[in-house]
Design a protein around this motif. Structure first.
Motif, PDB file in Angstrom:
ATOM      1  N   ASP A  27     -49.279  28.451 -18.452  1.00  0.00           N
ATOM      2  CA  ASP A  27     -47.861  28.204 -18.755  1.00  0.00           C
ATOM      3  C   ASP A  27     -47.574  26.707 -18.654  1.00  0.00           C
ATOM      4  O   ASP A  27     -46.836  26.144 -19.470  1.00  0.00           O
ATOM      5  CB  ASP A  27     -46.946  28.955 -17.774  1.00  0.00           C
ATOM      6  CG  ASP A  27     -47.068  30.479 -17.897  1.00  0.00           C
ATOM      7  OD1 ASP A  27     -47.645  30.953 -18.890  1.00  0.00           O
ATOM      8  OD2 ASP A  27     -46.580  31.170 -16.983  1.00  0.00           O
ATOM      9  N   VAL A  28     -48.165  26.088 -17.648  1.00  0.00           N
ATOM     10  CA  VAL A  28     -47.977  24.639 -17.468  1.00  0.00           C
ATOM     11  C   VAL A  28     -48.565  23.889 -18.665  1.00  0.00           C
ATOM     12  O   VAL A  28     -47.969  22.941 -19.185  1.00  0.00           O
ATOM     13  CB  VAL A  28     -48.640  24.178 -16.143  1.00  0.00           C
ATOM     14  CG1 VAL A  28     -48.582  22.658 -16.012  1.00  0.00           C
ATOM     15  CG2 VAL A  28     -47.986  24.855 -14.954  1.00  0.00           C
ATOM     16  N   ILE A  29     -49.731  24.348 -19.128  1.00  0.00           N
ATOM     17  CA  ILE A  29     -50.370  23.695 -20.284  1.00  0.00           C
ATOM     18  C   ILE A  29     -49.450  23.788 -21.498  1.00  0.00           C
ATOM     19  O   ILE A  29     -49.242  22.812 -22.221  1.00  0.00           O
ATOM     20  CB  ILE A  29     -51.755  24.332 -20.574  1.00  0.00           C
ATOM     21  CG1 ILE A  29     -52.714  24.054 -19.415  1.00  0.00           C
ATOM     22  CG2 ILE A  29     -52.327  23.811 -21.895  1.00  0.00           C
ATOM     23  CD1 ILE A  29     -54.019  24.830 -19.484  1.00  0.00           C
ATOM     24  N   LEU A 162     -55.236  22.067 -11.742  1.00  0.00           N
ATOM     25  CA  LEU A 162     -53.993  22.057 -12.523  1.00  0.00           C
ATOM     26  C   LEU A 162     -53.246  20.738 -12.323  1.00  0.00           C
ATOM     27  O   LEU A 162     -52.623  20.219 -13.255  1.00  0.00           O
ATOM     28  CB  LEU A 162     -53.121  23.248 -12.097  1.00  0.00           C
ATOM     29  CG  LEU A 162     -51.925  23.548 -12.985  1.00  0.00           C
ATOM     30  CD1 LEU A 162     -52.359  23.834 -14.423  1.00  0.00           C
ATOM     31  CD2 LEU A 162     -51.125  24.727 -12.439  1.00  0.00           C
ATOM     32  N   ALA A 163     -53.360  20.193 -11.113  1.00  0.00           N
ATOM     33  CA  ALA A 163     -52.661  18.934 -10.830  1.00  0.00           C
ATOM     34  C   ALA A 163     -53.138  17.815 -11.742  1.00  0.00           C
ATOM     35  O   ALA A 163     -52.397  16.865 -12.017  1.00  0.00           O
ATOM     36  CB  ALA A 163     -52.873  18.552  -9.367  1.00  0.00           C
ATOM     37  N   VAL A 165     -54.117  18.222 -14.900  1.00  0.00           N
ATOM     38  CA  VAL A 165     -53.917  18.538 -16.322  1.00  0.00           C
ATOM     39  C   VAL A 165     -52.914  17.592 -17.009  1.00  0.00           C
ATOM     40  O   VAL A 165     -53.176  17.116 -18.113  1.00  0.00           O
ATOM     41  CB  VAL A 165     -53.517  20.023 -16.497  1.00  0.00           C
ATOM     42  CG1 VAL A 165     -53.039  20.303 -17.918  1.00  0.00           C
ATOM     43  CG2 VAL A 165     -54.712  20.921 -16.176  1.00  0.00           C
ATOM     44  N   PRO A 166     -51.764  17.291 -16.380  1.00  0.00           N
ATOM     45  CA  PRO A 166     -50.823  16.405 -17.082  1.00  0.00           C
ATOM     46  C   PRO A 166     -51.457  15.065 -17.463  1.00  0.00           C
ATOM     47  O   PRO A 166     -51.341  14.614 -18.601  1.00  0.00           O
ATOM     48  CB  PRO A 166     -49.693  16.220 -16.065  1.00  0.00           C
ATOM     49  CG  PRO A 166     -49.723  17.461 -15.229  1.00  0.00           C
ATOM     50  CD  PRO A 166     -51.182  17.818 -15.127  1.00  0.00           C
ATOM     51  N   GLU A 167     -52.163  14.457 -16.518  1.00  0.00           N
ATOM     52  CA  GLU A 167     -52.794  13.167 -16.836  1.00  0.00           C
ATOM     53  C   GLU A 167     -53.793  13.323 -17.980  1.00  0.00           C
ATOM     54  O   GLU A 167     -53.891  12.490 -18.882  1.00  0.00           O
ATOM     55  CB  GLU A 167     -53.490  12.617 -15.588  1.00  0.00           C
ATOM     56  CG  GLU A 167     -54.652  11.703 -15.935  1.00  0.00           C
ATOM     57  CD  GLU A 167     -54.649  10.371 -15.250  1.00  0.00           C
ATOM     58  OE1 GLU A 167     -53.775  10.116 -14.425  1.00  0.00           O
ATOM     59  OE2 GLU A 167     -55.551   9.573 -15.579  1.00  0.00           O
ATOM     60  N   SER A 168     -54.549  14.440 -17.947  1.00  0.00           N
ATOM     61  CA  SER A 168     -55.566  14.657 -18.966  1.00  0.00           C
ATOM     62  C   SER A 168     -54.921  14.748 -20.359  1.00  0.00           C
ATOM     63  O   SER A 168     -55.381  14.122 -21.321  1.00  0.00           O
ATOM     64  CB  SER A 168     -56.331  15.933 -18.635  1.00  0.00           C
ATOM     65  OG  SER A 168     -57.389  16.106 -19.524  1.00  0.00           O
ATOM     66  N   ILE A 200     -46.628  23.743  -9.012  1.00  0.00           N
ATOM     67  CA  ILE A 200     -46.401  23.299 -10.392  1.00  0.00           C
ATOM     68  C   ILE A 200     -46.389  21.776 -10.411  1.00  0.00           C
ATOM     69  O   ILE A 200     -45.567  21.148  -9.726  1.00  0.00           O
ATOM     70  CB  ILE A 200     -45.051  23.828 -10.932  1.00  0.00           C
ATOM     71  CG1 ILE A 200     -44.964  25.347 -10.790  1.00  0.00           C
ATOM     72  CG2 ILE A 200     -44.834  23.377 -12.386  1.00  0.00           C
ATOM     73  CD1 ILE A 200     -45.964  26.136 -11.606  1.00  0.00           C
ATOM     74  N   PRO A 201     -47.309  21.157 -11.163  1.00  0.00           N
ATOM     75  CA  PRO A 201     -47.285  19.689 -11.195  1.00  0.00           C
ATOM     76  C   PRO A 201     -46.019  19.177 -11.888  1.00  0.00           C
ATOM     77  O   PRO A 201     -45.517  19.837 -12.805  1.00  0.00           O
ATOM     78  CB  PRO A 201     -48.537  19.321 -12.013  1.00  0.00           C
ATOM     79  CG  PRO A 201     -48.950  20.562 -12.713  1.00  0.00           C
ATOM     80  CD  PRO A 201     -48.356  21.735 -11.999  1.00  0.00           C
TER      81      PRO A 201
END
Ligand SMILES: Cc1ncc(C[n+]2csc(CCOP(=O)(O)OP(=O)(O)O)c2C)c(N)n1
Ligand SMILES: [Mg+2]
Length: 602
Positions: A27-29, A162-163, A165-168, A200-201
């Protein structure tokens, strides 16, 4: 019935959409993809990304990104390639672990060579071997997936938590869209997707991670280029990917007019209007041979382009490099890897300038005007050159027109005549040529004037690009009223005919005109050439190259996918009515249509 189901599939937002809080990693992705502005994710489904797939549909409501179903990964990646050229923005293609990525490789290579931003996502694992299902999850897990494509993506990653993932994803998008653009690949462990997100990041502020502002060239080097251009007797401009920024077309016109230089368009994008009197595309050899200054803009293969021009022998020659001063403006050399020699042979260059042409061309024009202000004597020379170029330009256009007219009744149907007939049917429409150019005849006969009116070729020469890229470009324009036209090779379509199903299923209007020469003609021509060189029977050139016995009935193939089909057409006079019927199907019914034209071999 099918149509109804499709409508439901795309329009019905699942109930959970309103409960917008992410629960699972995937969901975060999906939240991140939406924040990144990813409109579509094309894929052939697979369990390795079932988490993302479920989140797209049941958490994200199947919009931003919307799922686009493909019958082959080569299609989903080519779609993203075509979409990016049509919009300037990446869309996503999701690739099922090891095997989906393997199917996608050639299309990724094409996007790499074409310097086009594509967001490739993948699934793998679980990397925790203790959590794997027997057999399938073992054979489809690699250490790491990115190894397969690392040599022809700009960057790849497999975020561990998951933390991270946003940077990636931020970095992936930034890398893909920083010039020179290119594909990037981010792979997600299936557990990371499927597990509940413990924490959740925070959502990043995407506006603060944009690609850097375009790179301007060194002022002294640009000034030197301006001096060379304005004092040249016979300058020439060669443009290859300048038009990827639509505003650069007008900027290039201004530069050409300021210098009074003819322009040769390499057609990797649409760069320069073919109705402009300074356009000498098609007279490349003689124009470059005569030059004393060559300005190469975004030209990937400077040596090959300039040396392929010896008039006397037709062979590559360094004579222009010996006589002329060479100026290059590009960021092409910033994307060099060792695996494939797409960097081309080194060329001797007098003024190499690292810059993005979107900003360097306007600056160079301004500097040229400054130089010309201090040297009024050369004005007459420039005016004379402009006039002479205009005469050559008009002669070229007239010659091609006459050729098309002379070919009008020829059978088998000639490419020149087909180009002229298509032009008669579409010239008053808001058209965009998304693929194919009938061996240059579309540019010769049509008026190419608007920025982004032609999207260029595959970049990597991987056949199978054409249909997928056309579907992607047409998806980008779905609902806009733009008429997307694909001139479709028979060999190319036969690699991935399943793309027709995606057109029908997702209601994507596209006018496909089969250039059906019933041959892998490029290879047939090679067979002929080598037989000649070896004094062997040229009659055998069709063995292994002709697509005959049986001949493919592409109209029936199209109809079998629910697409409007016309043809096969072998008579020159039957082309126009068939095209008009197909155009109506595209414009009035919003459908894809295919017109099968059996043409001359070449
Ligand atoms: C994946 C791939 N396989 C084979 C080739 C070699 N090849 C280059 S052009 C060509 C013919 C393509 O046929 P078609 O699309 O019908 O175009 P035509 O040459 O007939 O105009 C082939 C097979 C290639 N470039 N890429
Ligand atoms: Mg062919």
């Amino acid at each position: 019935m099918t149509e109804k189901l499709n409508q439901q599939q795309t329009n019905n937002a699942p109930a959970s959409e309103k409960a917008a809080a992410p629960v699972y990693g995937s969901d975060v992705i999906v939240d991140l993809l939406r924040a990144a502005g990813i409109e579509y994710a094309a894929f052939n489904p697979g369990a390795s990304f079932r988490g993302i797939h479920d989140s797209m549909v049941n958490y994200g409501g199947n919009r931003m990104p919307e799922a686009i179903t493909c019958t082959h990964e080569e299609i989903s990646v080519a779609m993203a390639h075509g979409y990016a050229k049509a919009t300037g923005r990446p869309m996503a293609s999701i690739l099922h672990n090891v095997v989906g990525l393997q199917h996608a490789c050639m299309a990724i290579f094409n996007a790499w060579c074409d310097r086009v931003p594509v967001l490739l996502l993948g699934g793998t694992g679980p990397m925790d071997a203790a959590a794997r299902r027997p057999w399938i999850e073992w054979i489809h897990t690699a250490l790491v997936q990115g190894n397969q494509v690392r040599d022809y993506v700009k960057w790849d990653d497999q975020p561990h938590t998951l933390a991270s993932v946003p940077e990636s994803l931020l970095r992936a998008m930034r890398m893909a869209t920083t010039e020179p653009g290119g594909p990037v690949y981010v792979c997600f462990d299936s557990e990371l997707q499927e597990n509940k997100a413990e924490k959740i990041p925070p959502m990043p502020d995407w506006s603060r991670f944009r690609p850097p502002a375009p790179m301007q060239g060194d002022e002294n080097a640009l000034r030197e280029a301006a001096r060379l251009l304005m004092s040249a007797e016979r300058p020439v401009v060669i443009a290859e990917r300048v038009g990827r920024h639509p505003a650069s077309v007008a900027a290039l016109v201004e530069l050409a007019e300021t210098v009074g230089a003819p322009v040769l368009d390499r057609n990797s994008r649409f760069n320069f209007p073919n109705t402009h009197p300074l356009d000498l595309t098609g007279a490349n050899r003689e124009t470059v041979q005569a030059a004393d200054v060559v300005l190469a803009l975004d030209v990937q293969d400077v040596l090959g382009t300039v040396s392929a021009t010896d008039i006397a022998t037709g062979n590559p020659s360094m004579s222009v490099f010996d006589r002329a001063r060479i100026i290059t403006i590009s960021v092409e050399h910033l994307l060099t890897k060792s695996w494939v020699s797409d960097y081309q042979a080194l060329a001797p260059v007098d003024v190499p300038i690292t810059a993005e042409t979107s900003v360097a061309i306007p600056r160079l024009s301004a500097l040229c005007r400054e130089v010309s202000g201090s040297n009024s004597g050369s004005k007459d020379l420039r005016t004379k050159r402009r006039d002479e170029t205009a005469v050559k330009h008009a002669a070229l256009r007239a010659k091609w027109q006459q050729q098309a007219e002379a070919d009008a009744t020829r059978t088998p149907i000639a490419a020149s005549h087909l180009a002229a007939e298509i032009w008669r049917v579409i010239r008053n429409e808001d058209w965009l040529l998304v693929n194919g150019d009938l061996n240059g005849w579309c540019r010769r006969i049509w008026d190419w004037e608007r920025p982004n009116c032609y999207l260029g070729r595959s970049g990597g020469g991987g056949v199978g690009y054409g249909i997928g890229a056309s579907v992607g470009a047409a998806l980008a324009h779905r609902g806009s009223g733009k008429l997307c036209v694909d001139i479709q090779g028979d060999g190319d379509l036969l690699f991935t005919p399943g793309a027709l199903w995606t057109l029908a299923h997702h209601h994507i209007p596209l006018l496909m005109i089969m250039w059906n020469n019933r041959s892998y003609y490029n290879s047939e021509a090679h067979a002929e050439r080598i037989a000649h060189a070896r004094s062997r029977p040229v009659e055998n050139k069709g063995i292994g190259t002709r697509i005959e016995d049986p001949e493919v009935d592409f109209a029936s193939l199209a109809r079998s996918f629910g697409i409007h089909g016309e043809g096969p057409i072998s008579e020159p006079g039957a082309i126009r009515p068939a095209l008009e019927r197909a155009l109506r199907a595209v414009q009035e019914d919003g459908r894809a249509a295919l017109v099968d034209i059996r043409t001359d071999a070449q």
